[in-house]
Structures are given as structure tokens and as C-alpha cells.
Design a protein around this motif. Structure first.
Motif, short mmCIF file in Angstrom:
data_model
loop_
_atom_site.label_atom_id
_atom_site.label_comp_id
_atom_site.label_asym_id
_atom_site.label_seq_id
_atom_site.Cartn_x
_atom_site.Cartn_y
_atom_site.Cartn_z
N LEU A 22 75.90 65.45 -85.29
CA LEU A 22 75.66 66.83 -84.76
C LEU A 22 74.84 67.73 -85.49
N VAL A 23 74.66 67.66 -86.60
CA VAL A 23 73.67 68.64 -87.49
C VAL A 23 72.49 68.03 -87.82
N ASP A 24 72.20 66.68 -87.18
CA ASP A 24 71.05 65.71 -87.42
C ASP A 24 70.66 65.60 -88.91
N ASP A 25 71.47 65.24 -89.49
CA ASP A 25 71.40 65.00 -90.99
C ASP A 25 71.27 63.41 -91.23
N PHE A 26 70.42 62.93 -91.08
CA PHE A 26 70.54 61.24 -91.54
C PHE A 26 70.52 60.74 -92.87
N ARG A 27 70.00 62.05 -93.92
CA ARG A 27 70.19 61.63 -95.29
C ARG A 27 71.55 61.49 -95.46
N ASN A 28 72.32 62.42 -95.12
CA ASN A 28 74.00 62.48 -95.33
C ASN A 28 74.64 61.42 -94.73
N PHE A 29 74.09 61.15 -93.58
CA PHE A 29 74.81 59.77 -92.77
C PHE A 29 74.55 58.68 -93.67
N ALA A 30 73.47 58.40 -94.08
CA ALA A 30 73.15 57.21 -95.31
C ALA A 30 73.95 57.07 -96.41
N LYS A 31 73.94 58.43 -97.01
CA LYS A 31 74.88 58.73 -98.24
C LYS A 31 76.32 58.34 -98.10
N THR A 32 76.79 58.57 -96.79
CA THR A 32 78.16 58.34 -96.54
C THR A 32 78.71 56.98 -96.63
N LEU A 33 77.60 56.12 -96.06
CA LEU A 33 78.14 54.72 -95.88
C LEU A 33 78.04 53.77 -97.31
N VAL A 34 77.19 54.50 -98.68
CA VAL A 34 77.20 53.82 -99.81
C VAL A 34 78.56 53.40 -100.34
N PRO A 35 78.84 52.37 -100.88
CA PRO A 35 79.91 51.83 -101.39
C PRO A 35 80.49 52.77 -102.45
N ARG A 36 81.53 52.88 -102.80
CA ARG A 36 82.31 53.90 -103.90
C ARG A 36 83.02 53.16 -104.58
N LYS A 37 83.71 53.85 -105.35
CA LYS A 37 84.55 53.41 -106.22
C LYS A 37 85.88 52.89 -105.67
N GLY A 38 86.34 51.85 -105.66
CA GLY A 38 87.52 51.07 -104.94
C GLY A 38 87.35 50.47 -103.76
N GLY A 39 86.03 50.73 -103.29
CA GLY A 39 85.93 50.05 -102.00
C GLY A 39 84.64 50.41 -101.18
N ASN A 40 84.45 49.89 -100.16
CA ASN A 40 83.46 50.05 -99.27
C ASN A 40 83.64 50.42 -97.87
N VAL A 41 82.57 50.89 -96.99
CA VAL A 41 82.62 50.92 -95.78
C VAL A 41 82.33 49.99 -94.83
N GLY A 42 83.11 49.67 -93.81
CA GLY A 42 82.78 48.60 -92.92
C GLY A 42 83.49 48.92 -91.50
N PHE A 43 83.16 47.87 -90.91
CA PHE A 43 83.67 48.04 -89.17
C PHE A 43 85.00 47.21 -89.08
N LEU A 44 85.81 47.85 -88.08
CA LEU A 44 87.01 47.14 -87.79
C LEU A 44 86.68 45.69 -87.46
N LYS A 45 87.20 44.44 -88.22
CA LYS A 45 87.25 43.22 -87.78
C LYS A 45 87.07 42.69 -86.56
N GLU A 46 87.91 43.24 -85.76
CA GLU A 46 87.87 42.73 -84.53
C GLU A 46 86.79 43.22 -83.43
N ASN A 47 86.14 44.41 -83.61
CA ASN A 47 84.89 44.70 -83.00
C ASN A 47 83.70 44.89 -83.97
N HIS A 48 83.87 44.01 -84.87
CA HIS A 48 82.61 43.93 -85.88
C HIS A 48 81.35 43.94 -85.10
N ALA A 49 81.04 42.75 -84.52
CA ALA A 49 79.51 42.66 -84.08
C ALA A 49 79.16 43.88 -82.81
N GLU A 50 80.21 44.15 -82.25
CA GLU A 50 79.81 44.97 -81.14
C GLU A 50 79.41 46.38 -81.80
N SER A 51 80.08 46.64 -83.12
CA SER A 51 79.85 48.12 -83.62
C SER A 51 78.84 48.16 -84.49
#
Length: 501
Positions: free
Chosen positions: A351-380
Motif C-alpha cells: 500500500l505504501v509502495d515499499d518493495f525494500r520492506n516487502f523483500a526484508k519481510t520475507l527473509v528467514p529469521r530466528k526460529g523459522g522462515n516464511v512460506g506459502f500454505l502447502k495446499e495452494n503453494h504452486a498457485e501462490s
């Protein structure tokens, strides 16, 4: 009787004027009203008839202020005031909400007194509309104008004294009966978008604003079918023809969800609002409201619109498909609290057109990582590709073929980061193109120790990326962020057992 109401250039009051127009029009289509960009004019044959109309209008729309719920102890149905409404209520009578505000408590008596006062002119000057009047019906309070507060940063522009701006003073007595009537009735507005968070003890409401009444009326009229006024915690419908409502994690995800529905489910959008007042209203007795103004750019709206034209629901089929997966779960494999925070940050970034922050939010972090729901993974994943194409690549002038090279290098980074995320973190934190070249050289060295056949990577992609970078050196930050996105996503895929590029 004639009542002339001007454009206030005030978020609350202009929405209130629009609401009064909509309520009157819905109730009596034959009523004499003239509306233009700057004025609403109400003409009625007699004060008595107008009074009867207002009474009926209030009584028949009172249910917009409440919801019906079952009592947890007795199981009996009872009325509950919507959490964001700032009208005081007394003790319930037979399970029914009892408002203290006279216009909702005794509408016939109150509207008669208000219309009598509106007819009289006087020497007082209203702090809201600037017109003269004889006597206030009530002093200025949050119930009629929520921005009334002791916090100067919220009141801002309304009072001016000794060269400084001051907050609007609560219980100001220079408040005319006409502005009271308009402001207090705004709570009947069924086009206020809202979301209540019981755990966080707050509600968030969204009010659009324009510089003219005509566009405001048209926009709110167009999106009205998306909202279900009978729900307590959220009023954005999951499907336009159903009553079930969305449970978005926070304010930005709520607004992104709204735009997805508006652009996909409303057949004709003659006016698309892009300026919003977002009000956070605390639950409980203390009401220090937080206000944020959000002005979306044409570019942002264009991205959301283009996604909808690709038949992709940007919130429901992309953001809402993302979860935070724990590395070593002993119970649930998903951290839902972190998931909600990530979805909210990604929504805000769009919404605020901030691709830098969008990318940073997806970076793995302590304890886990970001992924898509398994059942809709390919479509997502495909939906993410489309978003990146319409949001960044088209503007950058980079072809989809070149994106393939960037993705392949992302896959390499994910593979060499399997047991050590420092390289991915270093990539994310590069501050200049020199540091970026340094990371690429480090990736090249890491390739030497990698079993290429087993890792299923394409080493030539690194040379291709170097050529892309040389040709687009001014856009190195965008290329870095694209690499961060794809490295993070491939890392998440690898962490969950997938190995395909």
C-alpha cells in the motif's frame, strides 16, 4: 424549512454530510435535496414534516449501532453496542442497549429541539462551520466529533491562537446545533469500514475523503455492498453475496483486502478513492484516538487493479496464503502470531509502495522462515511472480527472461545458505553497489564447494546476473531486493523438503 450544509473539508464532518444525504435519500426518495460538489441543500415544506422524517430516520436505523449476540452465561440473545462507537450507553434494559445521547434515547424530543435552534440566528460563531447561531444544543464532545482530544497532535488545525495551532478543546460551547445534528448521526453510517481487535483492545475504522461531496457520495455508494453491518468485529464480506466477514490481522491488511474486493467484485468503479483517515479507537473508557492519514498513489492502485485484471486476489490469494513456519516445532508447525505480523507488514509494503520492506519481510529469521500454505503453494508462487512483474519488473524494464536468471541466482544463494544464513543476511544488508559486488563474488566462491548436480543449480545464471547488473547499474537496489525475495522463497522451499527451482 431549508437547511444549507457546506463542504467542511473535514474528514468526519464531510462523511457525516454524505451519510445524512444517503439516509434521507434511502428513506424518502422524493425529499427535496440539491447536492453539488460543495453544498448539500435540504428543502422541506414544514419543520414538523422534517422533524417526523428525522425521527423515523433515527428510529429505523438505530440497529446500525448495535449487534445481536448470545450471552455467554445464559445463552440468551442480547444487544451489544459496536465497539468503535463513541456514544455513551447506560445500563441495559431487558438486554437492550440504552444510549445516553438524547437523539438516540428520545429522538422525537431531541430533533424537535434541534430544529427549533437551527431556525434561530444569533451572535455566536460555530467553531466547526463558522456560521452564526443562537444557542448550542450540546457542547462539543467526542460523540459528535471524535477528534476532540486533549492531545495537541491529533486536534491540530482547528484552533489558532498566538501564532500557534492548538487542539480542539473538548466541551467547546461554540458548537452550533446543525453541526451537532450532522456529526452525531454519522454513527448511523453503514459505509464506515471497521475491524475490531479484542486482544489488542482497539477498533480501527476507515473513512475515505475527497475534496468534493459528489465523489465521496459516489465512492461510498459503490462499495456499500461489500460491507455487512450486522457483524461486530469486521464488516468486509468474504464474498459479496454472503454474510461471513474477513478476519484480517491489522489495519493495512484490512485496507488491502477492501481494495481487492472493490476492484474485483464491484462491476463499475466510476470513482476510486485513494485518500483515507485510519482511526484507532481504544476499547474501554479512555478514548485517546490515534489518527493516520494514508494517501495511496496512482501507481499503487494501478498494481492492485492490474492484479485483479489478472484474476488474482492480492490479499486472499497471495498475502493470506503466507505463513511463518517453525524450524523445530514441538506442537504446531506454524507461528500464527508472527504470521499475522508478516501479513500486515507485507500489506503495508504494497500500500505504501515499499518493495525494500516487502523483500526484508520475507527473509528467514530466528526460529523459522516464511512460506506459502502447502495446499495452494504452486498457485501462490505464481501469484507472487505476477505481483513482482507488475509491481517492479515492468517499471524497471527487465524482461521475464532476465528474471529467470535472477531467480536462478536466488536458488544458488538459498542452497549455499542451507546451513549458514549469513550470506543471505549480508545480501539483504548491502548498502552500496560495491558491497553488492562483494556478495556476488562470495556467492561465486561458495559455488566451488557445492555439489551442483545434487543441488540442482545453474552456475551460468551468476554470469547472466552480472551482465544484467552492468546494464542496469542504477537499479542495483531493485535487483538486490529481487534476489532477496527469491533467495528467501527458495530457502523456505528447501527447509520444508522441496528441492525444485
Amino acid at each position: 424549512m431549508e437547511i444549507k450544509i457546506p463542504l467542511y473539508n473535514d474528514i468526519w464532518m464531510d462523511n457525516a454530510v454524505e451519510n445524512l444525504y444517503a439516509l434521507l435519500k434511502d428513506f424518502d426518495d422524493e425529499i427535496g435535496m440539491d447536492i453539488n460538489k460543495e453544498t448539500l441543500m435540504i428543502n422541506y415544506e414544514s419543520k414538523g414534516e422534517l422533524n417526523d422524517l428525522l425521527v423515523n430516520l433515527v428510529e429505523s436505523n438505530l440497529f446500525n449501532l448495535i449487534v445481536i449476540e448470545k450471552d455467554r452465561k445464559t445463552g440468551e440473545k442480547k444487544e451489544v453496542k459496536k465497539d468503535f462507537i463513541l456514544i455513551q450507553e447506560g445500563k441495559k434494559i431487558d438486554g437492550k442497549v440504552a444510549f445516553k445521547e438524547n437523539i438516540y434515547k428520545e429522538p422525537k424530543k431531541a430533533t424537535s429541539e434541534i430544529l427549533d435552534l437551527i431556525e434561530k440566528d444569533g451572535k455566536k460563531t460555530c467553531v466547526m462551520c463558522g456560521k452564526t447561531f443562537s444557542k448550542p444544543y450540546k457542547k462539543l464532545q467526542q460523540a459528535t466529533y471524535p477528534f476532540v482530544t486533549k492531545i495537541k497532535s491529533l486536534g491540530g488545525v482547528r484552533t489558532y491562537k498566538d501564532g500557534e495551532f492548538h487542539a480542539f478543546r473538548e466541551y467547546h460551547d461554540n458548537f452550533c446545533p446543525k453541526c451537532y445534528l450532522i456529526g452525531i448521526l454519522e454513527w448511523l453510517d453503514t459505509r464506515i469500514i471497521y475491524r475490531t481487535f479484542i486482544k489488542e483492545k482497539k477498533s480501527v475504522i476507515f473513512l475515505p475523503y475527497f475534496d468534493n461531496l459528489k465523489d465521496l457520495i459516489e465512492f461510498k455508494g459503490e462499495y456499500a455492498p461489500l460491507l455487512n453491518k450486522s457483524e461486530r468485529y469486521s464488516n468486509i464480506r468474504v464474498n459479496i453475496n454472503e454474510n461471513k466477514t474477513e478476519r484480517t490481522p491489522e489495519k493495512f491488511s484490512t485496507l488491502l483486502c477492501f481494495y481487492e474486493k472493490f476492484l474485483m467484485d464491484i462491476e463499475s468503479e466510476n470513482v476510486v478513492g485513494k485518500d483515507w483517515a485510519i482511526m484507532e479507537i481504544p476499547l474501554g473508557s479512555v478514548k485517546n484516538i490515534k489518527l493516520r492519514i494514508l494517501n495511496l498513489t496512482d501507481s499503487t492502485l494501478s498494481v492492485i487493479k492490474e492484479m485483479s485484471e489478472e484474476d488474482i486476489r492480492i490479499y486472499g490469494e497471495l498475502i493470506n496464503q503466507i505463513q511463518f513456519y517453525l524450524n523445530n516445532p514441538k506442537g504446531s508447525s506454524v507461528d500464527f502470531e508472527t504470521t499475522n505480523k508478516i501479513r500486515e507488514k507485507l500489506s503495508k509494503s504494497i500500500l505504501v509502495d515499499d518493495f525494500r520492506n516487502f523483500a526484508k519481510t520475507l527473509v528467514p529469521r530466528k526460529g523459522g522462515n516464511v512460506g506459502f500454505l502447502k495446499e495452494n503453494h504452486a498457485e501462490s508462487r505464481q501469484n507472487l511472480e505476477t505481483l513482482i512483474y507488475v509491481w517492479r519488473l515492468k517499471k524497471m524494464g527487465i524482461s521475464k527472461e532476465n528474471l529467470g536468471s535472477i531467480k536462478s541466482v536466488g536458488n544458488i544463494i538459498a542452497k549455499v545458505s542451507k546451513n549458514n544464513l549469513s550470506l543471505l543476511y549480508k545480501l539483504d544488508k548491502t548498502r552500496n553497489i560495491g558491497e553488492f559486488w562483494g556478495v556476488l563474488r562470495e556467492i561465486s566462491r561458495k559455488l566451488i564447494g557445492l555439489d551442483l548436480k545434487k543441488a540442482k543449480v545453474r552456475p551460468m545464471a551468476l554470469d547472466e546476473l552480472i551482465h544484467i547488473l552492468k546494464d542496469n547499474e542504477k537499479q542495483w537496489e531493485e535487483i538486490r531486493d529481487l534476489l532477496v525475495v527469491y533467495s528467501s522463497m527458495y530457502y523456505a522451499i528447501g527447509s520444508r523438503g522441496g528441492e525444485k527451482e
